[in-house]
Design a protein around this motif. Sequence first.
Motif, short mmCIF file in Angstrom:
data_model
loop_
_atom_site.label_atom_id
_atom_site.label_comp_id
_atom_site.label_asym_id
_atom_site.label_seq_id
_atom_site.Cartn_x
_atom_site.Cartn_y
_atom_site.Cartn_z
N GLY A 178 0.79 -1.29 -0.03
CA GLY A 178 -0.14 0.09 0.09
C GLY A 178 0.68 1.29 0.15
N LYS A 179 0.05 2.51 0.24
CA LYS A 179 0.90 3.53 0.45
C LYS A 179 1.26 4.19 1.79
N ASN A 180 1.12 3.41 2.58
CA ASN A 180 1.31 3.76 4.07
C ASN A 180 2.64 4.06 4.57
N LEU A 181 2.82 4.85 5.40
CA LEU A 181 3.91 5.37 6.07
C LEU A 181 3.87 5.08 7.34
N VAL A 182 5.21 4.31 7.95
CA VAL A 182 5.14 3.80 9.20
C VAL A 182 6.20 4.54 10.31
N THR A 183 5.80 4.92 11.26
CA THR A 183 6.73 5.73 12.38
C THR A 183 6.74 4.84 13.60
N LEU A 184 8.07 5.21 14.24
CA LEU A 184 8.30 4.60 15.73
C LEU A 184 8.16 5.68 16.45
N GLY A 185 6.91 5.32 17.65
CA GLY A 185 6.70 6.35 18.52
C GLY A 185 7.34 5.80 20.02
N ILE A 186 7.89 6.65 20.65
CA ILE A 186 8.61 6.06 21.83
C ILE A 186 7.61 6.22 22.96
N LYS A 187 7.46 5.22 23.72
CA LYS A 187 6.52 5.21 24.85
C LYS A 187 7.04 6.11 26.03
N PRO A 188 6.35 7.15 26.24
CA PRO A 188 6.74 8.10 27.07
C PRO A 188 7.02 7.66 28.55
N THR A 189 8.04 8.23 29.31
CA THR A 189 8.30 7.73 30.52
C THR A 189 8.22 9.07 31.70
N HIS A 190 7.99 10.30 31.00
CA HIS A 190 7.80 11.53 31.94
C HIS A 190 7.10 12.49 31.01
N PRO A 191 6.64 13.60 31.69
CA PRO A 191 5.98 14.70 30.71
C PRO A 191 7.08 15.59 30.32
N GLU A 192 7.51 15.29 28.91
CA GLU A 192 8.47 16.17 28.31
C GLU A 192 7.91 16.85 27.09
N THR A 193 8.55 18.27 27.53
CA THR A 193 8.09 19.26 26.66
C THR A 193 9.06 19.72 25.51
N GLY A 194 10.13 18.73 25.42
CA GLY A 194 11.06 19.00 24.36
C GLY A 194 10.84 18.31 22.95
N TYR A 195 9.87 17.36 23.15
CA TYR A 195 9.75 16.40 22.08
C TYR A 195 8.25 16.61 21.33
N GLY A 196 8.06 16.34 20.12
CA GLY A 196 6.70 16.31 19.65
C GLY A 196 6.20 14.88 20.13
N TYR A 197 4.92 15.07 19.93
CA TYR A 197 4.10 13.77 20.34
C TYR A 197 3.14 13.27 19.02
N ILE A 198 2.90 11.81 19.22
CA ILE A 198 2.20 11.32 18.30
C ILE A 198 0.74 10.79 19.07
N HIS A 199 -0.40 10.97 18.47
CA HIS A 199 -1.54 10.49 19.09
C HIS A 199 -2.02 9.46 18.18
N TYR A 200 -2.27 8.12 18.83
CA TYR A 200 -2.79 7.03 17.99
C TYR A 200 -4.12 6.72 18.54
N GLY A 201 -4.53 5.86 17.46
CA GLY A 201 -5.97 5.41 17.82
C GLY A 201 -6.33 4.21 17.42
N ASN A 202 -6.99 3.74 16.51
CA ASN A 202 -7.41 2.29 16.13
C ASN A 202 -6.20 1.28 16.17
N HIS A 203 -6.26 0.15 16.98
CA HIS A 203 -5.27 -1.01 16.74
C HIS A 203 -5.47 -1.59 15.11
N LEU A 204 -4.32 -1.55 14.57
CA LEU A 204 -4.33 -2.27 13.04
C LEU A 204 -3.95 -3.85 13.10
N HIS A 205 -2.71 -4.06 13.77
CA HIS A 205 -2.54 -5.59 13.93
C HIS A 205 -1.23 -5.65 14.87
N THR A 206 -1.01 -7.02 15.17
CA THR A 206 -0.01 -7.08 16.00
C THR A 206 1.06 -8.07 15.36
#
Length: 358
Positions: free
Chosen positions: A136-164
Amino acid sequence: MLTALIMAGGEGTRFWPLSRKDNPKQFFKLNDDQKTMLQETVARIKELVPIEQVFIATNAAYQEAIKRQLDGIPSENIIVEPMKRNTAACIGLSSVVIENKYPGSAMIVLPADHLIKDEKKFIDILSKAVMTAATGKNLVTLGIKPTHPETGYGYIHYGNHLHTIDGDQVFEVQNFTEKPDLDTAKEFLEAGNYLWNSGMFICQLDSILYNIEKHLPEMYSSLLKIKKALGTDLEKKVIKEEFEQMESVSIDYGIMKRADDIFVIPSSFGWDDLGSWPVLERVEKIDNDGNVVIGKHYGIDTTNPIIHSPNKVVTTIGLDDVVIMDTEDAILICDKKRAQEVKEIRNILAADGLEDCL
């Protein structure tokens, strides 16, 4: 075929005064026994991508340094941007160059200056991202599980589970958010469906070019002209002319925020983007008083400083949470909480004509 694009054209402005225009942070070592950050980035993906399929996007000033640091990389794999046009133009230019050499290939896009502690896990996640991006025409990114409230990074808001895939979940991306204030970062952490934006993504080359055509049509038109000129006597001239006309926009704003079918894999592999001086607390030894010191420091009532002064003795009285960076021609002293603002100091120096300090 799998290729890799490593972006290594930045000046590392928040690592000033150690990081300079002629020697930015991707070219120096955090520890004497390490490779440079660029060398580490190439080495950690060698299991997936051999050196002849690795491409480096940079500017003309760093071309020779890259050749010295990366033994075995083909000279044509060093993609030189004629001027700064942000990451969308950088990735667009690189995509047509890579497509010209390896038609129909997939591409991993990585910054040159990240710290990754668990390289085995990183490669495992990266392999799963490559599989997800294969159709397909998808783009895949790696999001890092946050360990603290960091103001120096951008964030990714994710929704529906696609697959495992072998225990790692893949989700649809709802949106990308720029660096938040502290209260918003706390809300993101509590919500549980926000990830730090690592700046790494994986795609088929035709997928990224499809999205550039759809969302940045003028840039795509310039890329087509560049593609036709590759391998001809007009190549450098056309690249310069067309690149100069391209919109200066990040890949996040230009493509990722607008595209459909963006997927993310929540990841934990000891990641850090090495964005500013407080990162040394995570990569250097901390003494019993909470100090990170490279060099010699003697203090009275001084707690939790970060000091880099290999050539001078530093003495302090009554300081807490400060950064002190000493080089031959410049000294930085700042509140640790405001280390992200170091790049603004560089702007002040540039405005006053002190280019030699940059």
